[in-house]
Design a protein around this motif. Structure first.
Motif, short mmCIF file in Angstrom:
data_model
loop_
_atom_site.label_atom_id
_atom_site.label_comp_id
_atom_site.label_asym_id
_atom_site.label_seq_id
_atom_site.Cartn_x
_atom_site.Cartn_y
_atom_site.Cartn_z
N GLU A 275 20.47 1.85 12.52
CA GLU A 275 19.37 2.42 13.29
C GLU A 275 18.32 3.02 12.37
N ALA A 276 18.78 3.68 11.32
CA ALA A 276 17.84 4.27 10.37
C ALA A 276 16.97 3.20 9.75
N LYS A 277 17.58 2.06 9.43
CA LYS A 277 16.82 0.94 8.86
C LYS A 277 15.82 0.40 9.88
N GLU A 278 16.28 0.20 11.13
CA GLU A 278 15.43 -0.37 12.16
C GLU A 278 14.28 0.56 12.54
N ASN A 279 14.52 1.85 12.40
CA ASN A 279 13.49 2.82 12.75
C ASN A 279 12.59 3.15 11.56
N ASN A 280 12.68 2.28 10.51
CA ASN A 280 11.84 2.44 9.33
C ASN A 280 12.10 3.73 8.57
N ARG A 281 13.30 4.29 8.76
CA ARG A 281 13.66 5.42 7.92
C ARG A 281 14.07 4.86 6.56
N SER A 282 13.81 5.60 5.54
CA SER A 282 13.89 5.06 4.19
C SER A 282 15.31 4.91 3.68
N GLU A 283 15.39 4.14 2.60
CA GLU A 283 16.64 3.99 1.88
C GLU A 283 17.19 5.36 1.47
N GLN A 284 16.27 6.29 1.15
CA GLN A 284 16.71 7.62 0.74
C GLN A 284 17.48 8.34 1.84
N ASP A 285 17.12 8.09 3.11
CA ASP A 285 17.84 8.71 4.21
C ASP A 285 19.29 8.23 4.25
N LEU A 286 19.47 6.92 4.05
CA LEU A 286 20.82 6.37 4.04
C LEU A 286 21.60 6.91 2.84
N ASN A 287 20.92 7.01 1.72
CA ASN A 287 21.56 7.53 0.52
C ASN A 287 22.02 8.97 0.74
N ALA A 288 21.16 9.75 1.40
CA ALA A 288 21.50 11.15 1.69
C ALA A 288 22.71 11.24 2.61
N LEU A 289 22.78 10.32 3.59
CA LEU A 289 23.92 10.30 4.49
C LEU A 289 25.20 9.99 3.71
N GLY A 290 25.12 9.00 2.83
CA GLY A 290 26.29 8.65 2.02
C GLY A 290 26.75 9.80 1.15
N TYR A 291 25.79 10.50 0.53
CA TYR A 291 26.16 11.61 -0.34
C TYR A 291 26.68 12.81 0.44
N SER A 292 26.25 12.95 1.70
CA SER A 292 26.80 14.03 2.52
C SER A 292 28.29 13.80 2.76
N PHE A 293 28.67 12.53 2.95
CA PHE A 293 30.09 12.20 3.09
C PHE A 293 30.82 12.41 1.76
#
Length: 363
Positions: A275-293
């Motif tokens: 969803e983040a990708k489809e909503n044009n949220r950046s790669e950095q958002d996904l990276n931040a999610l991964g690092y939160s885990f």
């Protein structure tokens, strides 16, 4: 999913408060909004949490906000303070049948409600998730004096929840400063690097410092920094908040139930990433999610997110670098080497990748 939704007004004693409930099974989760907001601010994250946990989710409007009425029997402004709010909430929950353990989630000013409710009813609170909550010690007398100079109480419509929040603000802050909060209840304290861009630096620094100290000085508090987010972290990085709440809920389950929940959580994390990708949220958002885990030692979830990031962003050296780090921390050395080699292939100037690759090959 929402066939179990209950939108209801609860009689608190001659006046009504508005509750919205997604009925489920398991330890209920109560969501407390920030100052000036009603329960609807949580609507965008409830569905994902419910889909994974299947537990009861409760939002509500504090009296005078949203669809909740004010107590007509109270006469003095001071009668509408935070202690009255805690009493109203507990009455409402009791009349709805939620008299046992509960998980509390809050944002901003609502964090004070969570902490005070925990102080008053420790036997009922299983855990707390604070989302850039107001630190109890933030508003010292100097800052309260500054606030008084900038807030015109007479310009706020009366009677209203907003009026009573502001007219009692100073006394509320003086009261919560002196509370001894329970130290045997787990607290997940999530806050961004910079809560209020544009605010005077002295305020921003104090807010951040007190959040950091909350985790440093209390064994029951775990701090998570939401990189790239503003004050409303649940809007800027909903994936982080959704999965943090799911984790808090997972601690109420036995091992078999946790394994089942983990699979749902992984599917959920994948959907959030897409969803983040489809909503044009950046790669950095996904990276931040991964690092939160990763920072929370949830390696399986981190690996799923980082792996998906490499699929969605196949030309990103940083995606492979991050995936390599997660694989390394999972003791999957050979796979980590391949990811770092791919990262360096895409960006020969990736010094961190070169350093990690050398370290792995020397082991």
């Amino acid at each position: 999913m929402y066939s179990q939704a209950l939108d209801t007004l609860v009689d608190i004693g001659g006046y009504k408060m508005h509750f919205n409930i997604l009925k489920g099974t398991g330890t209920p989760i109560l969501f407390e909004a920030g100052g000036g907001n009603d329960g609807s601010v949580w609507n965008d994250v409830l569905g994902k949490i419910y889909k994974v946990t299947g537990t009861t989710l409760i939002t509500y409007d504090r009296s005078g906000f949203g669809n909740s009425e004010l107590n007509p029997n109270l006469k003095k402004d001071s009668d509408f303070g935070i202690l009255n709010g805690i009493k109203e909430l507990d009455t409402g929950l009791s009349r709805l049948g939620f008299n046992n353990e509960i998980i509390l989630v809050s944002h901003s000013y609502g964090g004070l409600y969570n902490l005070l409710y925990t102080n008053k009813h420790p036997e009922k609170v299983k855990s707390v998730v604070l989302i850039d909550a107001t630190p109890p010690d933030f508003w010292n007398e100097e800052f309260l004096a500054m606030r008084d100079q900038n807030v015109d109480i007479n310009s706020i419509p009366k009677p209203s929840g907003d009026y009573y929040l502001n007219v009692n603000f100073n006394e509320t802050m003086r009261y919560v400063r002196n509370l001894d909060f329970q130290e045997n209840i787990p607290i997940l304290n999530i806050f961004p690097e910079n809560s209020f861009p544009g605010f005077p630096e002295v305020l921003s620094k104090r807010w951040r410092k007190l959040h950091e100290e909350l985790g440093d000085h209390k064994d029951n508090v775990t701090n998570i920094v939401a990189k790239g987010s503003g004050h409303a972290v649940f809007q800027d990085n909903p994936g982080l908040i959704i999965n943090a709440i799911i984790k808090a809920y997972s601690r109420t389950l036995d091992n078999e139930q946790q394994d089942e929940l983990l699979q749902k959580a992984l599917d959920n994390a994948m959907e959030l990433s897409i969803e983040a990708k489809e909503n044009n949220r950046s790669e950095q958002d996904l990276n931040a999610l991964g690092y939160s885990f990763l920072g929370n030692e949830e390696l399986d979830k981190a690996l799923e997110v980082f792996k998906l990031t490499t699929i969605l962003f196949p030309d990103s050296f940083n995606a492979y670098d991050s995936y390599g780090e997660a694989l390394m921390k999972s003791n999957r050395k050979e796979e980590a080497i391949k990811m770092y080699e791919k990262s360096i292939e895409l960006n020969p100037k990736n010094e961190n990748g070169r350093k990690m690759l050398m370290q792995l090959k020397q082991e």
